[in-house]
Design a protein around this motif. Structure first.
Motif, PDB file in Angstrom:
ATOM      1  N   HIS A 153       0.863  -1.182   0.000  1.00  0.00           N
ATOM      2  CA  HIS A 153       0.000   0.000   0.000  1.00  0.00           C
ATOM      3  C   HIS A 153       0.898   1.230   0.000  1.00  0.00           C
ATOM      4  O   HIS A 153       1.706   1.422   0.915  1.00  0.00           O
ATOM      5  CB  HIS A 153      -0.926   0.015   1.214  1.00  0.00           C
ATOM      6  CG  HIS A 153      -1.849  -1.162   1.269  1.00  0.00           C
ATOM      7  ND1 HIS A 153      -2.985  -1.279   0.488  1.00  0.00           N
ATOM      8  CD2 HIS A 153      -1.794  -2.305   2.011  1.00  0.00           C
ATOM      9  CE1 HIS A 153      -3.591  -2.423   0.752  1.00  0.00           C
ATOM     10  NE2 HIS A 153      -2.894  -3.066   1.668  1.00  0.00           N
ATOM     11  N   TYR A 154       0.757   2.050  -1.025  1.00  0.00           N
ATOM     12  CA  TYR A 154       1.636   3.215  -1.186  1.00  0.00           C
ATOM     13  C   TYR A 154       1.313   4.282  -0.140  1.00  0.00           C
ATOM     14  O   TYR A 154       0.155   4.674   0.031  1.00  0.00           O
ATOM     15  CB  TYR A 154       1.493   3.809  -2.588  1.00  0.00           C
ATOM     16  CG  TYR A 154       2.256   5.105  -2.761  1.00  0.00           C
ATOM     17  CD1 TYR A 154       3.644   5.115  -2.832  1.00  0.00           C
ATOM     18  CD2 TYR A 154       1.580   6.315  -2.851  1.00  0.00           C
ATOM     19  CE1 TYR A 154       4.351   6.287  -2.994  1.00  0.00           C
ATOM     20  CE2 TYR A 154       2.276   7.504  -3.018  1.00  0.00           C
ATOM     21  CZ  TYR A 154       3.663   7.480  -3.085  1.00  0.00           C
ATOM     22  OH  TYR A 154       4.348   8.655  -3.236  1.00  0.00           O
ATOM     23  N   VAL A 155       2.337   4.708   0.561  1.00  0.00           N
ATOM     24  CA  VAL A 155       2.221   5.790   1.544  1.00  0.00           C
ATOM     25  C   VAL A 155       3.313   6.815   1.244  1.00  0.00           C
ATOM     26  O   VAL A 155       4.504   6.475   1.265  1.00  0.00           O
ATOM     27  CB  VAL A 155       2.380   5.267   2.998  1.00  0.00           C
ATOM     28  CG1 VAL A 155       2.308   6.426   3.983  1.00  0.00           C
ATOM     29  CG2 VAL A 155       1.326   4.216   3.308  1.00  0.00           C
ATOM     30  N   PRO A 156       2.961   8.063   0.919  1.00  0.00           N
ATOM     31  CA  PRO A 156       3.987   9.073   0.614  1.00  0.00           C
ATOM     32  C   PRO A 156       4.925   9.283   1.811  1.00  0.00           C
ATOM     33  O   PRO A 156       4.477   9.394   2.959  1.00  0.00           O
ATOM     34  CB  PRO A 156       3.170  10.339   0.322  1.00  0.00           C
ATOM     35  CG  PRO A 156       1.806   9.841  -0.038  1.00  0.00           C
ATOM     36  CD  PRO A 156       1.596   8.596   0.760  1.00  0.00           C
ATOM     37  N   GLU A 157       6.194   9.318   1.537  1.00  0.00           N
ATOM     38  CA  GLU A 157       7.198   9.500   2.591  1.00  0.00           C
ATOM     39  C   GLU A 157       7.688  10.955   2.566  1.00  0.00           C
ATOM     40  O   GLU A 157       8.663  11.286   1.898  1.00  0.00           O
ATOM     41  CB  GLU A 157       8.362   8.532   2.372  1.00  0.00           C
ATOM     42  CG  GLU A 157       7.943   7.075   2.432  1.00  0.00           C
ATOM     43  CD  GLU A 157       9.115   6.156   2.184  1.00  0.00           C
ATOM     44  OE1 GLU A 157       9.843   5.856   3.154  1.00  0.00           O
ATOM     45  OE2 GLU A 157       9.306   5.742   1.034  1.00  0.00           O
ATOM     46  N   PHE A 158       6.974  11.788   3.300  1.00  0.00           N
ATOM     47  CA  PHE A 158       7.321  13.211   3.308  1.00  0.00           C
ATOM     48  C   PHE A 158       8.615  13.475   4.066  1.00  0.00           C
ATOM     49  O   PHE A 158       9.229  14.534   3.895  1.00  0.00           O
ATOM     50  CB  PHE A 158       6.170  14.017   3.928  1.00  0.00           C
ATOM     51  CG  PHE A 158       4.903  13.972   3.126  1.00  0.00           C
ATOM     52  CD1 PHE A 158       4.792  14.693   1.947  1.00  0.00           C
ATOM     53  CD2 PHE A 158       3.823  13.206   3.534  1.00  0.00           C
ATOM     54  CE1 PHE A 158       3.631  14.663   1.196  1.00  0.00           C
ATOM     55  CE2 PHE A 158       2.659  13.173   2.792  1.00  0.00           C
ATOM     56  CZ  PHE A 158       2.559  13.898   1.614  1.00  0.00           C
ATOM     57  N   ARG A 159       9.042  12.536   4.890  1.00  0.00           N
ATOM     58  CA  ARG A 159      10.278  12.743   5.634  1.00  0.00           C
ATOM     59  C   ARG A 159      11.489  12.807   4.702  1.00  0.00           C
ATOM     60  O   ARG A 159      12.522  13.363   5.057  1.00  0.00           O
ATOM     61  CB  ARG A 159      10.475  11.616   6.643  1.00  0.00           C
ATOM     62  CG  ARG A 159      10.551  10.229   6.026  1.00  0.00           C
ATOM     63  CD  ARG A 159      10.646   9.126   7.052  1.00  0.00           C
ATOM     64  NE  ARG A 159      10.648   7.801   6.436  1.00  0.00           N
ATOM     65  CZ  ARG A 159      11.743   7.213   5.977  1.00  0.00           C
ATOM     66  NH1 ARG A 159      12.912   7.822   6.071  1.00  0.00           N
ATOM     67  NH2 ARG A 159      11.663   6.011   5.429  1.00  0.00           N
TER      68      ARG A 159
END
Length: 306
Positions: A153-159
């Motif tokens: 499941h794609y989760v944007p990695e803003f870090r």
């Protein structure tokens, strides 16, 4: 009182003959307005000096530098002081970007592009664009690698944006600061023909990073061989800009120190590019590994044992 016969024009002969007869006489030479002044060749220049001029650029940059030094500078606590660092037009920025992408062997990048008007506008936005290019491309690369997996499941990695910003801006400021301090220290011991200000060094490092913007975008291609080829190309172009720029500043120093300085500059540049590739694109995503699904029998057995 002079008579009319005394007030007559007298025709003189050759100027050289007159000066030979009266060496103490004062002469005034009036040139024809349409006549172009003749070029008087200066004393012959040594081959070593001509090589230095070829390496450092022409004399126009030196004249521009002297004229720039005559400008009144505002106090550092005023807005006008920092406004001068961003006083650059689009043509100059594009010209400097082109110079960083197409380094000319035997030419000095600072003398050709930077010294007349060093700026922070180009380096600042190049670093900002590179930060977002690395972060966004890293997220897209991770998505393409796991595309088609049912458990992913794609989760944007803003870090990644904050990490990339810390790495890029720390490199673009701390490394030039350290290099500037080292060159100042060596200049106090060995007189070099070339010296750079801190702003010029920051400018060189900032524009040398531009090649990594298209490189980071192409890193989306999920092929490690292609990525490493792109790294080597970008490192060769940007590293040659840094090496050719800072070699004249250290070549008068001890041979070992000069070579060690250039090797250190190139190695730090290599660590930046390889580190960004390894962390943002080739790092394994452990949190997305498929987990073992318990069968109904295992669930019943676990309930009975509890």
């Amino acid at each position: 009182m002079a008579t009319v016969d005394d007030l007559q024009f007298e025709e003189f002969g050759d100027a050289a003959t007159s000066l030979a007869a009266n060496p103490d006489v004062t002469t005034i030479s009036i040139e024809d307005p349409g006549e172009t002044p003749k070029h008087h060749p200066g004393p012959p220049r040594s081959p070593g000096r001509e090589e230095d001029d070829e390496l450092l650029g022409n004399d126009d940059s030196d004249k521009t530098e002297l004229l720039a030094g005559q400008k009144k500078s505002s106090p550092f606590w005023t807005f006008e002081y920092y406004q001068t660092f961003f006083d650059v037009d689009t043509y100059q920025v594009f010209d400097r970007i082109k110079g960083s992408l197409l380094p000319i062997p035997g030419k000095n990048f600072v003398r050709l592009y930077i010294r007349s008007n060093p700026d922070l506008y180009g380096p600042f936005w190049i670093c900002a664009t590179l930060v977002f290019a690395i972060a966004i491309s890293g997220n897209l690369s991770n998505f393409l690698i796991h595309l088609g997996e049912k458990t992913y499941h794609y989760v944007p990695e803003f870090r990644k944006v904050s990490i990339a910003a810390t790495i890029i801006y720390a490199y673009a400021w701390l490394v030039p600061l350290s290099l500037w301090g080292f060159l100042m220290w060596r200049n106090s011991k060995v007189m070099n023909i070339v010296s750079y200000s801190f702003l010029e060094i920051v400018c060189v490092y900032g524009y040398s990073l531009f090649i990594y913007i298209p490189t980071a975008i192409l890193w989306i291609i999920p092929q490690k061989a292609v990525r490493w080829i792109l790294v080597m190309i970008a490192l060769g172009i940007s590293g040659s800009v840094l090496a050719m720029t800072f070699w004249p500043a250290v070549r008068e120093d001890n041979r070992r120190i000069a070579l060690a300085t250039i090797v250190t500059i190139v190695l730090l540049h290599m660590f930046l590019s390889v580190g960004c590739l390894a962390y943002f694109f080739d790092a394994p995503e452990m949190e997305h590994l498929p987990t073992t699904i318990a069968t109904p029998n295992q669930t019943v057995a676990a309930a009975k044992s509890s």
